[in-house]
Scaffold this motif. Structure first.
Motif, PDB file in Angstrom:
ATOM      1  N   ILE A  52     -20.514 -22.126  -3.749  1.00  0.00           N
ATOM      2  CA  ILE A  52     -20.865 -23.688  -3.884  1.00  0.00           C
ATOM      3  C   ILE A  52     -21.023 -24.814  -2.517  1.00  0.00           C
ATOM      4  CG2 ILE A  52     -19.210 -25.253  -5.169  1.00  0.00           C
ATOM      5  CD1 ILE A  52     -18.484 -23.432  -7.430  1.00  0.00           C
ATOM      6  N   GLU A  53     -19.748 -24.803  -2.028  1.00  0.00           N
ATOM      7  CA  GLU A  53     -20.213 -25.312  -0.648  1.00  0.00           C
ATOM      8  C   GLU A  53     -21.663 -25.341   0.637  1.00  0.00           C
ATOM      9  OE1 GLU A  53     -17.553 -26.041   3.427  1.00  0.00           O
ATOM     10  OE2 GLU A  53     -17.179 -23.958   2.575  1.00  0.00           O
ATOM     11  N   LYS A  54     -21.379 -24.043   0.678  1.00  0.00           N
ATOM     12  CA  LYS A  54     -22.773 -23.560   1.339  1.00  0.00           C
ATOM     13  C   LYS A  54     -23.857 -24.022   0.334  1.00  0.00           C
ATOM     14  CE  LYS A  54     -26.008 -19.758   2.449  1.00  0.00           C
ATOM     15  NZ  LYS A  54     -25.637 -18.064   3.022  1.00  0.00           N
ATOM     16  N   ASN A  55     -24.444 -23.814  -0.746  1.00  0.00           N
ATOM     17  CA  ASN A  55     -25.230 -24.609  -1.216  1.00  0.00           C
ATOM     18  C   ASN A  55     -25.703 -26.464  -1.141  1.00  0.00           C
ATOM     19  OD1 ASN A  55     -26.249 -22.260  -1.419  1.00  0.00           O
ATOM     20  ND2 ASN A  55     -25.724 -21.572  -3.582  1.00  0.00           N
ATOM     21  N   MET A  56     -24.361 -26.307  -1.486  1.00  0.00           N
ATOM     22  CA  MET A  56     -24.243 -28.155  -1.641  1.00  0.00           C
ATOM     23  C   MET A  56     -24.377 -28.904  -0.384  1.00  0.00           C
ATOM     24  SD  MET A  56     -20.918 -30.455  -3.203  1.00  0.00           S
ATOM     25  CE  MET A  56     -20.165 -29.510  -1.289  1.00  0.00           C
ATOM     26  N   LEU A  57     -24.184 -27.943   0.970  1.00  0.00           N
ATOM     27  CA  LEU A  57     -23.916 -28.619   2.303  1.00  0.00           C
ATOM     28  C   LEU A  57     -25.571 -28.579   2.432  1.00  0.00           C
ATOM     29  CD1 LEU A  57     -20.544 -27.718   3.766  1.00  0.00           C
ATOM     30  CD2 LEU A  57     -21.337 -30.032   2.700  1.00  0.00           C
ATOM     31  N   ALA A  58     -26.086 -27.769   2.103  1.00  0.00           N
ATOM     32  CA  ALA A  58     -27.661 -27.522   2.853  1.00  0.00           C
ATOM     33  C   ALA A  58     -28.121 -29.118   1.845  1.00  0.00           C
ATOM     34  CB  ALA A  58     -27.438 -26.116   2.326  1.00  0.00           C
ATOM     35  N   GLU A  59     -28.383 -28.894   0.502  1.00  0.00           N
ATOM     36  CA  GLU A  59     -28.710 -30.347   0.404  1.00  0.00           C
ATOM     37  C   GLU A  59     -27.997 -31.816   0.415  1.00  0.00           C
ATOM     38  OE1 GLU A  59     -31.487 -29.722  -1.577  1.00  0.00           O
ATOM     39  OE2 GLU A  59     -31.348 -27.730  -1.187  1.00  0.00           O
ATOM     40  N   LEU A  60     -26.822 -32.007   1.271  1.00  0.00           N
ATOM     41  CA  LEU A  60     -26.478 -32.961   1.702  1.00  0.00           C
ATOM     42  C   LEU A  60     -26.971 -33.397   3.843  1.00  0.00           C
ATOM     43  CD1 LEU A  60     -22.770 -33.283   0.547  1.00  0.00           C
ATOM     44  CD2 LEU A  60     -24.911 -33.988   0.241  1.00  0.00           C
ATOM     45  N   LYS A  61     -27.515 -32.492   3.857  1.00  0.00           N
ATOM     46  CA  LYS A  61     -28.015 -32.026   5.123  1.00  0.00           C
ATOM     47  C   LYS A  61     -28.605 -33.300   5.178  1.00  0.00           C
ATOM     48  CE  LYS A  61     -25.128 -28.159   6.940  1.00  0.00           C
ATOM     49  NZ  LYS A  61     -25.615 -27.128   7.817  1.00  0.00           N
ATOM     50  N   LYS A  62     -29.877 -33.520   3.942  1.00  0.00           N
ATOM     51  CA  LYS A  62     -30.840 -33.949   4.000  1.00  0.00           C
ATOM     52  C   LYS A  62     -30.679 -35.956   3.992  1.00  0.00           C
ATOM     53  CE  LYS A  62     -32.426 -30.676   1.595  1.00  0.00           C
ATOM     54  NZ  LYS A  62     -33.791 -30.230  -0.002  1.00  0.00           N
ATOM     55  N   ASN A  63     -29.301 -36.191   3.583  1.00  0.00           N
ATOM     56  CA  ASN A  63     -29.236 -37.477   4.238  1.00  0.00           C
ATOM     57  C   ASN A  63     -27.833 -37.937   5.158  1.00  0.00           C
ATOM     58  OD1 ASN A  63     -30.205 -38.509   1.112  1.00  0.00           O
ATOM     59  ND2 ASN A  63     -29.429 -35.920   0.470  1.00  0.00           N
ATOM     60  N   PRO A  64     -27.744 -39.867   4.968  1.00  0.00           N
ATOM     61  CA  PRO A  64     -26.767 -39.373   6.139  1.00  0.00           C
ATOM     62  C   PRO A  64     -25.288 -38.700   5.579  1.00  0.00           C
ATOM     63  CG  PRO A  64     -27.975 -41.253   5.750  1.00  0.00           C
ATOM     64  CD  PRO A  64     -28.235 -40.628   4.231  1.00  0.00           C
ATOM     65  N   PRO A  65     -24.284 -38.775   6.236  1.00  0.00           N
ATOM     66  CA  PRO A  65     -22.742 -38.569   5.998  1.00  0.00           C
ATOM     67  C   PRO A  65     -21.990 -39.381   5.624  1.00  0.00           C
ATOM     68  CG  PRO A  65     -23.086 -38.323   8.405  1.00  0.00           C
ATOM     69  CD  PRO A  65     -24.388 -38.735   7.695  1.00  0.00           C
ATOM     70  N   ARG A  66     -21.293 -38.750   4.453  1.00  0.00           N
ATOM     71  CA  ARG A  66     -20.375 -39.871   3.425  1.00  0.00           C
ATOM     72  C   ARG A  66     -19.242 -39.069   3.827  1.00  0.00           C
ATOM     73  NH1 ARG A  66     -23.910 -43.117  -1.010  1.00  0.00           N
ATOM     74  NH2 ARG A  66     -21.566 -43.726  -1.209  1.00  0.00           N
ATOM     75  N   PRO A  67     -18.221 -39.549   3.017  1.00  0.00           N
ATOM     76  CA  PRO A  67     -17.660 -38.635   2.855  1.00  0.00           C
ATOM     77  C   PRO A  67     -17.498 -38.240   1.235  1.00  0.00           C
ATOM     78  CG  PRO A  67     -16.101 -40.964   3.721  1.00  0.00           C
ATOM     79  CD  PRO A  67     -17.944 -41.078   3.345  1.00  0.00           C
ATOM     80  N   LEU A  68     -16.148 -37.433   1.178  1.00  0.00           N
ATOM     81  CA  LEU A  68     -16.793 -36.781  -0.207  1.00  0.00           C
ATOM     82  C   LEU A  68     -15.500 -36.765  -1.296  1.00  0.00           C
ATOM     83  CD1 LEU A  68     -18.641 -33.549   1.245  1.00  0.00           C
ATOM     84  CD2 LEU A  68     -19.386 -34.805   0.023  1.00  0.00           C
ATOM     85  N   PHE A  69     -15.608 -36.561  -2.482  1.00  0.00           N
ATOM     86  CA  PHE A  69     -14.047 -36.775  -3.154  1.00  0.00           C
ATOM     87  C   PHE A  69     -14.731 -35.815  -4.370  1.00  0.00           C
ATOM     88  CE2 PHE A  69     -12.341 -38.709  -7.578  1.00  0.00           C
ATOM     89  CZ  PHE A  69     -11.658 -38.587  -7.243  1.00  0.00           C
ATOM     90  N   ILE A  70     -13.418 -35.190  -4.315  1.00  0.00           N
ATOM     91  CA  ILE A  70     -13.814 -34.043  -5.929  1.00  0.00           C
ATOM     92  C   ILE A  70     -12.930 -34.636  -7.092  1.00  0.00           C
ATOM     93  CG2 ILE A  70     -13.088 -32.089  -6.434  1.00  0.00           C
ATOM     94  CD1 ILE A  70     -14.332 -31.914  -4.312  1.00  0.00           C
ATOM     95  N   ASN A  71     -14.158 -35.199  -7.912  1.00  0.00           N
ATOM     96  CA  ASN A  71     -13.845 -35.302  -9.538  1.00  0.00           C
ATOM     97  C   ASN A  71     -13.433 -34.354 -10.536  1.00  0.00           C
ATOM     98  OD1 ASN A  71     -13.626 -37.319 -11.431  1.00  0.00           O
ATOM     99  ND2 ASN A  71     -15.565 -36.914 -12.379  1.00  0.00           N
ATOM    100  N   GLU A  72     -11.565 -34.281 -10.110  1.00  0.00           N
ATOM    101  CA  GLU A  72     -11.368 -33.167 -10.656  1.00  0.00           C
ATOM    102  C   GLU A  72     -11.656 -33.687 -12.584  1.00  0.00           C
ATOM    103  OE1 GLU A  72      -7.792 -31.990  -9.627  1.00  0.00           O
ATOM    104  OE2 GLU A  72      -8.154 -31.610  -7.767  1.00  0.00           O
ATOM    105  N   ALA A  73     -12.008 -32.681 -13.290  1.00  0.00           N
ATOM    106  CA  ALA A  73     -12.059 -32.894 -15.068  1.00  0.00           C
ATOM    107  C   ALA A  73     -10.199 -33.076 -15.535  1.00  0.00           C
ATOM    108  CB  ALA A  73     -12.428 -31.419 -15.500  1.00  0.00           C
ATOM    109  N   PRO A  74     -10.221 -33.137 -16.630  1.00  0.00           N
ATOM    110  CA  PRO A  74      -8.442 -33.841 -16.851  1.00  0.00           C
ATOM    111  C   PRO A  74      -8.203 -32.743 -17.735  1.00  0.00           C
ATOM    112  CG  PRO A  74     -10.210 -34.548 -18.482  1.00  0.00           C
ATOM    113  CD  PRO A  74     -10.758 -34.473 -17.372  1.00  0.00           C
ATOM    114  N   ASN A  75      -7.036 -32.038 -17.936  1.00  0.00           N
ATOM    115  CA  ASN A  75      -6.627 -30.954 -18.420  1.00  0.00           C
ATOM    116  C   ASN A  75      -7.427 -30.170 -17.696  1.00  0.00           C
ATOM    117  OD1 ASN A  75      -4.432 -32.260 -19.894  1.00  0.00           O
ATOM    118  ND2 ASN A  75      -6.146 -32.619 -21.333  1.00  0.00           N
ATOM    119  N   PRO A  76      -7.488 -29.086 -16.386  1.00  0.00           N
ATOM    120  CA  PRO A  76      -8.395 -28.167 -15.781  1.00  0.00           C
ATOM    121  C   PRO A  76      -7.933 -26.865 -16.741  1.00  0.00           C
ATOM    122  CG  PRO A  76      -7.414 -29.515 -14.490  1.00  0.00           C
ATOM    123  CD  PRO A  76      -7.166 -29.987 -15.401  1.00  0.00           C
TER     124      PRO A  76
END
Length: 230
Positions: A52-76
């Motif tokens: 997941i990280e590899k595919n996600m970061l490949a796309e994010l490199k096309k945009n200016p860097p910003r902090p990331l926040f993991i939105n956790e689902a309730p009752n995971p």
């Protein structure tokens, strides 16, 4: 060999001649053969997080860097909780800023959808099975001769059979699958999105938040109302 090939061609021509040219509905056909991994251990969850990280970061490199926040689902589920934790660890270890607050950050959503199909789904492997010719001697049937000789020469007949089939998970095709969709977005738009599918061991369904209903017990008693003179 020539005789078998000729017979196959004749059979194909006969079937082609019998095929209907018109049909009221589309005819059901199979997709081309493909492979899908089966989750069987917690270490596999870490592998998914890395993918997941590899595919996600490949796309994010096309945009200016910003902090990331993991939105956790309730009752995971245990799987979702582990996936969130492992993804945070991977991102931090790779030098990315993971925020504890959604403000000013790109939000990462992990959507996990469990799908249950019917039981006894077919499991197709290589055509042909091994059989014992004598003690310690095995044969692989229905495999191309050059490939068989190369395998047998290198690792032996029994090991050759294992070599041909070790990529396949044991047992029948699981009836449980996970569809995991990863989205990276802010309040305005999506920056990255990817969907993957995985098999899940049916006996481990509870780890993925799948709670099976208890079977209904048969009614053992029945109430009768008597009608008559008082």
């Amino acid at each position: 060999m020539v005789l078998k090939t000729g017979a196959a061609i004749v059979a194909g021509l006969i079937l082609a001649g019998c095929a209907a040219r018109f049909s009221p509905v589309p005819q059901a056909t199979n997709f081309p053969a493909s492979q899908q991994v089966k989750l069987q251990a917690a270490s596999h969850w870490g592998t998914i997080a890395g993918h997941i990280e590899k595919n996600m970061l490949a796309e994010l490199k096309k945009n200016p860097p910003r902090p990331l926040f993991i939105n956790e689902a309730p009752n995971p589920s245990p799987f979702q909780r582990a996936l969130n934790t492992q993804l945070i660890t991977s991102l931090v270890n790779d030098g990315y800023t993971v925020s504890k607050s959604a403000a000013g950050s790109l939000k990462i959503d992990l959507d996990v959808q469990a799908v249950t199909f019917s039981a006894d789904r077919p499991q197709y492997r290589y055509h042909g099975e091994h059989g014992a010719l004598a003690a310690g001697v095995f044969v692989l049937s229905e495999i191309e001769p050059p490939l068989l000789l190369a395998a047998a020469a290198g690792v032996g007949a029994q090991d050759a059979y294992s070599w041909f089939n070790d990529q396949f998970a044991p047992g029948a095709t699981p009836r449980t699958e996970l569809i995991i969709t990863v989205s990276v977005s802010d309040q305005y738009r999506y920056f990255a999105r990817n969907t993957s599918a995985y098999y899940v061991t049916d006996s481990d369904r509870v780890l993925y938040g799948i709670i099976d209903k208890e079977p209904e017990l048969p009614q053992l008693s029945k109430t009768y109302q008597l009608r008559g003179e008082r």
